[in-house]
Design a protein around this motif. Sequence first.
Motif, PDB file in Angstrom:
ATOM      1  N   CYS A  82       0.876  -1.179   0.000  1.00  0.00           N
ATOM      2  CA  CYS A  82       0.000   0.000   0.000  1.00  0.00           C
ATOM      3  C   CYS A  82       0.907   1.222   0.000  1.00  0.00           C
ATOM      4  CB  CYS A  82      -0.897   0.008   1.241  1.00  0.00           C
ATOM      5  SG  CYS A  82      -2.061  -1.381   1.333  1.00  0.00           S
ATOM      6  N   ALA A  83       0.633   2.172  -0.882  1.00  0.00           N
ATOM      7  CA  ALA A  83       1.504   3.339  -1.013  1.00  0.00           C
ATOM      8  C   ALA A  83       0.673   4.618  -1.060  1.00  0.00           C
ATOM      9  CB  ALA A  83       2.362   3.217  -2.267  1.00  0.00           C
ATOM     10  N   ARG A 111       6.185 -10.455   7.546  1.00  0.00           N
ATOM     11  CA  ARG A 111       7.257  -9.464   7.458  1.00  0.00           C
ATOM     12  C   ARG A 111       6.616  -8.151   7.010  1.00  0.00           C
ATOM     13  NH1 ARG A 111      10.273  -7.357   3.229  1.00  0.00           N
ATOM     14  NH2 ARG A 111      12.300  -6.499   3.858  1.00  0.00           N
ATOM     15  N   VAL A 112       6.838  -7.090   7.788  1.00  0.00           N
ATOM     16  CA  VAL A 112       6.215  -5.804   7.481  1.00  0.00           C
ATOM     17  C   VAL A 112       7.294  -4.727   7.373  1.00  0.00           C
ATOM     18  CG1 VAL A 112       3.975  -6.327   8.492  1.00  0.00           C
ATOM     19  CG2 VAL A 112       5.793  -5.434   9.954  1.00  0.00           C
ATOM     20  N   LEU A 113       7.020  -3.747   6.521  1.00  0.00           N
ATOM     21  CA  LEU A 113       7.940  -2.635   6.324  1.00  0.00           C
ATOM     22  C   LEU A 113       7.149  -1.353   6.091  1.00  0.00           C
ATOM     23  CD1 LEU A 113      10.714  -1.291   5.559  1.00  0.00           C
ATOM     24  CD2 LEU A 113      10.234  -2.031   3.212  1.00  0.00           C
ATOM     25  N   PHE A 114       7.499  -0.309   6.828  1.00  0.00           N
ATOM     26  CA  PHE A 114       7.007   1.037   6.528  1.00  0.00           C
ATOM     27  C   PHE A 114       8.204   1.877   6.123  1.00  0.00           C
ATOM     28  CE2 PHE A 114       6.545   5.478   7.751  1.00  0.00           C
ATOM     29  CZ  PHE A 114       5.422   5.825   7.003  1.00  0.00           C
ATOM     30  N   SER A 169      12.667   3.997   8.100  1.00  0.00           N
ATOM     31  CA  SER A 169      11.883   2.765   7.951  1.00  0.00           C
ATOM     32  C   SER A 169      11.582   2.152   9.302  1.00  0.00           C
ATOM     33  CB  SER A 169      12.620   1.746   7.071  1.00  0.00           C
ATOM     34  OG  SER A 169      13.845   1.366   7.661  1.00  0.00           O
ATOM     35  N   VAL A 170      10.476   1.440   9.344  1.00  0.00           N
ATOM     36  CA  VAL A 170      10.084   0.621  10.492  1.00  0.00           C
ATOM     37  C   VAL A 170       9.875  -0.782   9.925  1.00  0.00           C
ATOM     38  CG1 VAL A 170       8.506   0.343  12.424  1.00  0.00           C
ATOM     39  CG2 VAL A 170       8.882   2.620  11.446  1.00  0.00           C
ATOM     40  N   GLU A 171      10.621  -1.750  10.414  1.00  0.00           N
ATOM     41  CA  GLU A 171      10.608  -3.070   9.770  1.00  0.00           C
ATOM     42  C   GLU A 171      10.782  -4.169  10.811  1.00  0.00           C
ATOM     43  OE1 GLU A 171      12.899  -5.446   6.125  1.00  0.00           O
ATOM     44  OE2 GLU A 171      13.662  -3.521   6.873  1.00  0.00           O
ATOM     45  N   ARG A 208       5.073   4.067   2.059  1.00  0.00           N
ATOM     46  CA  ARG A 208       4.515   2.762   1.682  1.00  0.00           C
ATOM     47  C   ARG A 208       4.600   1.775   2.835  1.00  0.00           C
ATOM     48  NH1 ARG A 208       8.355   3.414  -2.097  1.00  0.00           N
ATOM     49  NH2 ARG A 208       6.842   3.019  -3.761  1.00  0.00           N
ATOM     50  N   ILE A 209       3.634   0.842   2.836  1.00  0.00           N
ATOM     51  CA  ILE A 209       3.656  -0.322   3.731  1.00  0.00           C
ATOM     52  C   ILE A 209       3.730  -1.560   2.828  1.00  0.00           C
ATOM     53  CG2 ILE A 209       2.332  -1.728   5.352  1.00  0.00           C
ATOM     54  CD1 ILE A 209       1.093   0.807   6.461  1.00  0.00           C
ATOM     55  N   ILE A 210       4.686  -2.441   3.121  1.00  0.00           N
ATOM     56  CA  ILE A 210       4.833  -3.700   2.395  1.00  0.00           C
ATOM     57  C   ILE A 210       4.625  -4.838   3.380  1.00  0.00           C
ATOM     58  CG2 ILE A 210       6.370  -5.171   1.047  1.00  0.00           C
ATOM     59  CD1 ILE A 210       7.775  -2.642   0.064  1.00  0.00           C
ATOM     60  N   ILE A 211       3.765  -5.778   3.028  1.00  0.00           N
ATOM     61  CA  ILE A 211       3.459  -6.936   3.892  1.00  0.00           C
ATOM     62  C   ILE A 211       3.761  -8.199   3.106  1.00  0.00           C
ATOM     63  CG2 ILE A 211       1.719  -8.034   5.349  1.00  0.00           C
ATOM     64  CD1 ILE A 211       0.114  -5.359   5.038  1.00  0.00           C
ATOM     65  N   GLU A 212       4.439  -9.148   3.726  1.00  0.00           N
ATOM     66  CA  GLU A 212       4.791 -10.421   3.078  1.00  0.00           C
ATOM     67  C   GLU A 212       4.602 -11.573   4.055  1.00  0.00           C
ATOM     68  OE1 GLU A 212       8.457 -12.507   0.576  1.00  0.00           O
ATOM     69  OE2 GLU A 212       8.807 -10.668   1.720  1.00  0.00           O
ATOM     70  N   GLU A 213       3.947 -12.628   3.602  1.00  0.00           N
ATOM     71  CA  GLU A 213       3.770 -13.828   4.428  1.00  0.00           C
ATOM     72  C   GLU A 213       4.911 -14.795   4.125  1.00  0.00           C
ATOM     73  OE1 GLU A 213       0.306 -17.123   5.585  1.00  0.00           O
ATOM     74  OE2 GLU A 213       0.025 -15.748   3.898  1.00  0.00           O
ATOM     75  N   LEU A 214       5.551 -15.272   5.190  1.00  0.00           N
ATOM     76  CA  LEU A 214       6.727 -16.131   5.040  1.00  0.00           C
ATOM     77  C   LEU A 214       6.536 -17.444   5.797  1.00  0.00           C
ATOM     78  CD1 LEU A 214       9.572 -13.506   5.660  1.00  0.00           C
ATOM     79  CD2 LEU A 214       8.744 -14.348   3.460  1.00  0.00           C
ATOM     80  N   PRO A 215       7.071 -18.562   5.266  1.00  0.00           N
ATOM     81  CA  PRO A 215       6.994 -19.835   6.008  1.00  0.00           C
ATOM     82  C   PRO A 215       7.944 -19.827   7.194  1.00  0.00           C
ATOM     83  CG  PRO A 215       8.302 -20.101   4.019  1.00  0.00           C
ATOM     84  CD  PRO A 215       7.734 -18.705   3.975  1.00  0.00           C
TER      85      PRO A 215
END
Length: 216
Positions: A82-83, A111-114, A169-171, A208-215
Amino acid sequence: MMSPLVARLLLLVCLASPLYGVEKYGSCMQGPAGPTGREGNPGTNGIPGTPGIPGRDGLKGEKGECINEIFEEPWRPNYKQCAWNSLNYGIDLGKVADCTFTKLRSDSSLRVLFSGSLRLKCKNACCQRWYFTFNGAECTGPLPIESIIYLDQGSPELNSTINIHRTSSVEGLCEGVKAGLVDVAVWVGTCADYPRGDASTGWNSVSRIIIEELPK
């Protein structure tokens, strides 16, 4: 002319002579063995025998273990971004931005990143904290995801020239979030034991916020 007596004696000698010859031959030494004879031709197969008696059942074995094989589907990438262009959000306490994400598995991590511009100014020492929440709660698996800005000195007025905006960044990685719809949000708040200052987020730049699902 032979007398009858002499004739009888001769007859007795003749009758006794064969017996004497046999007895004499029986007492002779045995001669050496003759050569070994050749092997005879193989005989024909005999008549097939009748089937034997069936054997008895063996002892009963121990009960085996039941193993269920689990076939998992291959991992599929799952991410979202989301940006925003120039958020220019000047609040000091509260939600800055959020992004809704569909998490596919409960045993995975997020995993999240702002990434965006952050600014803090104040008269005296102050501290602001930018952090993530998941469905309204901070991450506990294992710890919160945050970044801080601390300012030690400022000017007598909040509109001083110390007004630096930097892309920051916030990660982090969060575990224990259940599958389903997840509201991922970035908030701004105070630091423990420090007064708040004048915060700004997303000034004049893309956030931007980046979200990723990881095993796991």
